[in-house]
Every structure is written in C-alpha cells, then in structure tokens.
Design a protein around this motif. Sequence first.
Motif, PDB file in Angstrom:
ATOM      1  N   LEU A  31      12.005  22.185  15.241  1.00 55.90           N
ATOM      2  CA  LEU A  31      11.010  23.122  15.769  1.00 55.90           C
ATOM      3  C   LEU A  31       9.795  22.301  14.918  1.00 55.90           C
ATOM      4  O   LEU A  31       8.715  22.001  15.824  1.00 55.90           O
ATOM      5  CB  LEU A  31      11.034  24.420  15.422  1.00 55.90           C
ATOM      6  N   GLN A  32       9.731  21.899  13.785  1.00 55.01           N
ATOM      7  CA  GLN A  32       8.474  21.437  13.348  1.00 55.01           C
ATOM      8  C   GLN A  32       8.241  20.223  13.626  1.00 55.01           C
ATOM      9  O   GLN A  32       7.107  19.597  14.132  1.00 55.01           O
ATOM     10  CB  GLN A  32       8.910  21.165  11.487  1.00 55.01           C
ATOM     11  N   LEU A  33       9.406  19.211  14.007  1.00 56.17           N
ATOM     12  CA  LEU A  33       8.973  17.860  14.643  1.00 56.17           C
ATOM     13  C   LEU A  33       8.537  18.109  15.830  1.00 56.17           C
ATOM     14  O   LEU A  33       7.605  17.340  16.171  1.00 56.17           O
ATOM     15  CB  LEU A  33      10.405  17.093  14.576  1.00 56.17           C
ATOM     16  N   ALA A  34       8.921  18.953  16.958  1.00 57.20           N
ATOM     17  CA  ALA A  34       8.555  19.273  18.213  1.00 57.20           C
ATOM     18  C   ALA A  34       7.087  19.563  18.142  1.00 57.20           C
ATOM     19  O   ALA A  34       6.355  19.205  18.775  1.00 57.20           O
ATOM     20  CB  ALA A  34       9.298  20.261  18.890  1.00 57.20           C
ATOM     21  N   VAL A  35       6.709  20.455  17.467  1.00 57.17           N
ATOM     22  CA  VAL A  35       5.464  21.017  17.159  1.00 57.17           C
ATOM     23  C   VAL A  35       4.355  19.935  16.872  1.00 57.17           C
ATOM     24  O   VAL A  35       3.341  19.775  17.534  1.00 57.17           O
ATOM     25  CB  VAL A  35       5.375  22.363  16.198  1.00 57.17           C
ATOM     26  N   ALA A  36       4.777  19.331  15.917  1.00 55.95           N
ATOM     27  CA  ALA A  36       3.856  18.051  15.472  1.00 55.95           C
ATOM     28  C   ALA A  36       3.638  17.061  16.323  1.00 55.95           C
ATOM     29  O   ALA A  36       2.660  16.887  16.610  1.00 55.95           O
ATOM     30  CB  ALA A  36       4.789  17.626  14.416  1.00 55.95           C
ATOM     31  N   GLU A  37       4.826  16.756  17.194  1.00 54.85           N
ATOM     32  CA  GLU A  37       4.622  15.893  18.224  1.00 54.85           C
ATOM     33  C   GLU A  37       3.790  16.377  19.333  1.00 54.85           C
ATOM     34  O   GLU A  37       3.149  15.515  19.964  1.00 54.85           O
ATOM     35  CB  GLU A  37       5.876  15.313  18.809  1.00 54.85           C
ATOM     36  N   LEU A  38       4.111  17.550  19.697  1.00 52.85           N
ATOM     37  CA  LEU A  38       3.068  18.248  20.839  1.00 52.85           C
ATOM     38  C   LEU A  38       1.648  18.205  20.501  1.00 52.85           C
ATOM     39  O   LEU A  38       0.842  17.836  21.325  1.00 52.85           O
ATOM     40  CB  LEU A  38       3.710  19.703  21.298  1.00 52.85           C
ATOM     41  N   LEU A  39       1.348  18.655  19.276  1.00 50.59           N
ATOM     42  CA  LEU A  39       0.084  18.691  18.840  1.00 50.59           C
ATOM     43  C   LEU A  39      -0.725  17.297  18.809  1.00 50.59           C
ATOM     44  O   LEU A  39      -1.930  17.044  19.362  1.00 50.59           O
ATOM     45  CB  LEU A  39      -0.099  19.361  17.522  1.00 50.59           C
ATOM     46  N   GLU A  41       0.297  14.801  20.851  1.00 47.20           N
ATOM     47  CA  GLU A  41       0.296  14.124  22.050  1.00 47.20           C
ATOM     48  C   GLU A  41      -0.870  15.158  22.754  1.00 47.20           C
ATOM     49  O   GLU A  41      -1.618  14.435  23.512  1.00 47.20           O
ATOM     50  CB  GLU A  41       1.503  14.719  22.811  1.00 47.20           C
ATOM     51  N   LYS A  42      -1.239  16.386  22.551  1.00 50.76           N
ATOM     52  CA  LYS A  42      -2.256  16.890  22.840  1.00 50.76           C
ATOM     53  C   LYS A  42      -3.531  16.558  22.258  1.00 50.76           C
ATOM     54  O   LYS A  42      -4.943  17.135  22.610  1.00 50.76           O
ATOM     55  CB  LYS A  42      -2.027  18.537  22.951  1.00 50.76           C
ATOM     56  N   PHE A  45      -4.581  16.940  16.800  1.00 50.41           N
ATOM     57  CA  PHE A  45      -4.843  15.969  15.625  1.00 50.41           C
ATOM     58  C   PHE A  45      -4.052  14.822  15.625  1.00 50.41           C
ATOM     59  O   PHE A  45      -3.186  14.638  16.602  1.00 50.41           O
ATOM     60  CB  PHE A  45      -4.484  16.712  14.069  1.00 50.41           C
TER      61      PHE A  45
END
Lengths: 214, 138
Positions: A31-39, A41-42, A45
């Motif tokens: 979950l941590q890795l997925a949230v970081a990657e999505l943020l 990509e968007k 940051f």
Amino acid sequence: MSDSHGHSHPHGPHPFQPDVEDAPLTHYQILQLAVAELLIEKGVFSGGDLRRTLEAIDSRSPADGAKVVARAWVDPDFKARLLADTNAAAAELGVDAGTIPITTVENTPGIHNVIVCTLCSCYPRLLLGLPPDWYKSRAYRSRLVREPRAVLAEFGTALADDIEVRVQDSTAELRYLVLPMRPAGTGGMDEDALARLVTRDCMIGVTLPDNPDT
Amino acid sequence: MPEISLPSLLPGAGVTHNCVMPADDKTRLRRHHDMGGLDAGPVERSEHDYAPWEKCVDAILRLLSGPKRGVLQIDELRRGIEDLGPGAYDELSYYERWIAAISNLLIEKGVISIDELGRKMAEVEARHEAERAKGGKA
C-alpha cells in the motif's frame, strides 16, 4: 547471502535488515509503495521530493533539541525568547522547528514538566527526531495523565513530594518541549559539553539530565 | 480484473464516524483512541529502528501536510486513524495505521481512486515477486 551466520550460540533474531527482495512485501508495504507511486505519477510530489524528505527525517535527532537547551542554559536572553516563541528561537540556532507551534515548558526547583499525547502521538519531531515506541504506547498515553509519579518512577525518576508535576498533553496543533534544569556542578562547562548532557528523555521529561559528577 | 472492494483493501474505508463508545463511567463516553486516564500496565521501554517503509510513510505525510501542498492536515490524519475502528487501531502497527488512514483520506478527497490504487497495488506486488523470482527467493 547465507542463512548461517557463523556461530551457534542461542539467541534471538539478529537486528538485521534483510534485503528487500528477500521477503514477500506485507499488505501495508505494498500500500505504501502504491500510494507513493500514484502521488508521484500525478505530480503531487516528485521522487526527488520524497528522497529529500527522507533525508530530512534522518537528519533530525535529539541533538537539535539539546543544542537549543544548552543555549538556554548559558544565555538568559535566549531562554526568554525560547519560552516566548520556541520555533523562532530554534531558528536563531539554525534549527528548523517547522510550522507547527512548539511551546517550551521550563522545569524549576518547584515544577517538573513531562509531555505526552493521549489522543495520538504528537511530539516535537523537528527538535527530537522520531519518537520512541514507548511514547506512542497505550500504557504511557493512558497512565501518564493520571499517575505521572508512578510512570516517572518506572523511568527511574523519583521526584520529591513537594515538586509539582505538570503533564502537558500535546495536540496536532501544539507540541511541547521540556527545558530541564541545568545540573548542579556544571558551571565550568561550555555549551557543547552541556549539550551532551541533554538527552531525548529529559526533553520529554521522563528523566533528568545526568550530573557529570555523580 | 476482479472487482475491487474498498473494505478488502483498507480497514475503515468509507466509515465516516465510528460510534463504538464504551462508557468508562456513568458520565463520560469515549472513543477507542481517547485513552488518557485509563488503566494500563507498566510502560514497556521499547524502541526500534524505523524500517525504510515506515520512514517512507512518514515522508509521504510530511509532503502532503506541509504548507506547500496542504493536501491533508495532521488533525485529518488523526481522524482517519480513529475511523479505522477499534479492531484495526489495536491490531495494526503504528505506520500501518498511518498509511491506511492516509490512503482513505486521499480517496475521500478524490486525489486517488480506489480502482487505480487497487491496480497499482497489484502491479507493485507483481513487480516485487518477479524480482524475488529472479533472485531465487520466491
């Protein structure tokens, strides 16, 4: 990497950080890795922002708070400014205490302060680094406000009955730093030596600074 | 692609207010996180070195809550953690609670969607398992 570590005495697991590829990720690591990657990509940051923030977290330690306390011990004008506006006073020493207000509470011969966050884990992170696990524990959060002397005794801190104990309960908008009393017998010490007496736990208020002569 | 349901990914997802409030006396109701003054055992003086992923969670929160972005506020995180419910509050580790609450808040605010989060999680896991297989660990 070998599974054997070359000796056979019985002991618990080594404090050993396995290579991240070695084990399946836990649900929350994923979950941590997925949230970081999505943020990233968007464009919320960047990867660089994340790396710099991780470095900033690692760069903070109780040494920052100790520097502030030692200056307050040797400079009464600085102490007055620290008590009036901790974030601004820390900035004078090049310590960025962030934007969340921190209030410094001063220990005196008659008053001892100790900090907690009963509702969560608020802590003066920018002056002390990340909090110890016990600060965030149910036992500390539950009991400190009701039986502070018993909790302090568990940390080996015995206070005379005529000393008033003030428990400061932090919030998301206000954190506290304890300004311990300068130990007796330190009159000849310079600021750097004094800073080395100031531990994380005495800035939380669960212990007192060591007197170097005892 | 199987349908992704919010509760299967995240405890407390979609909960706006968790109303389990045990009374500790006749006059006061409290939620599970509000523990000041309750009975508890001795303070265990435990410490641990923060794992890299835990520091990453902390960094994500700092970036999101900092004045530059202001995507979420610290008090919102606290509410998000409280809304995980009493079970998750006690069973998850500290930073597991944080990342679960951060994820719920990002979904609530429309910054990310549950579908893209579910897809990204599957992608992250598959990538990691492929790395492990290459290293002979899987």
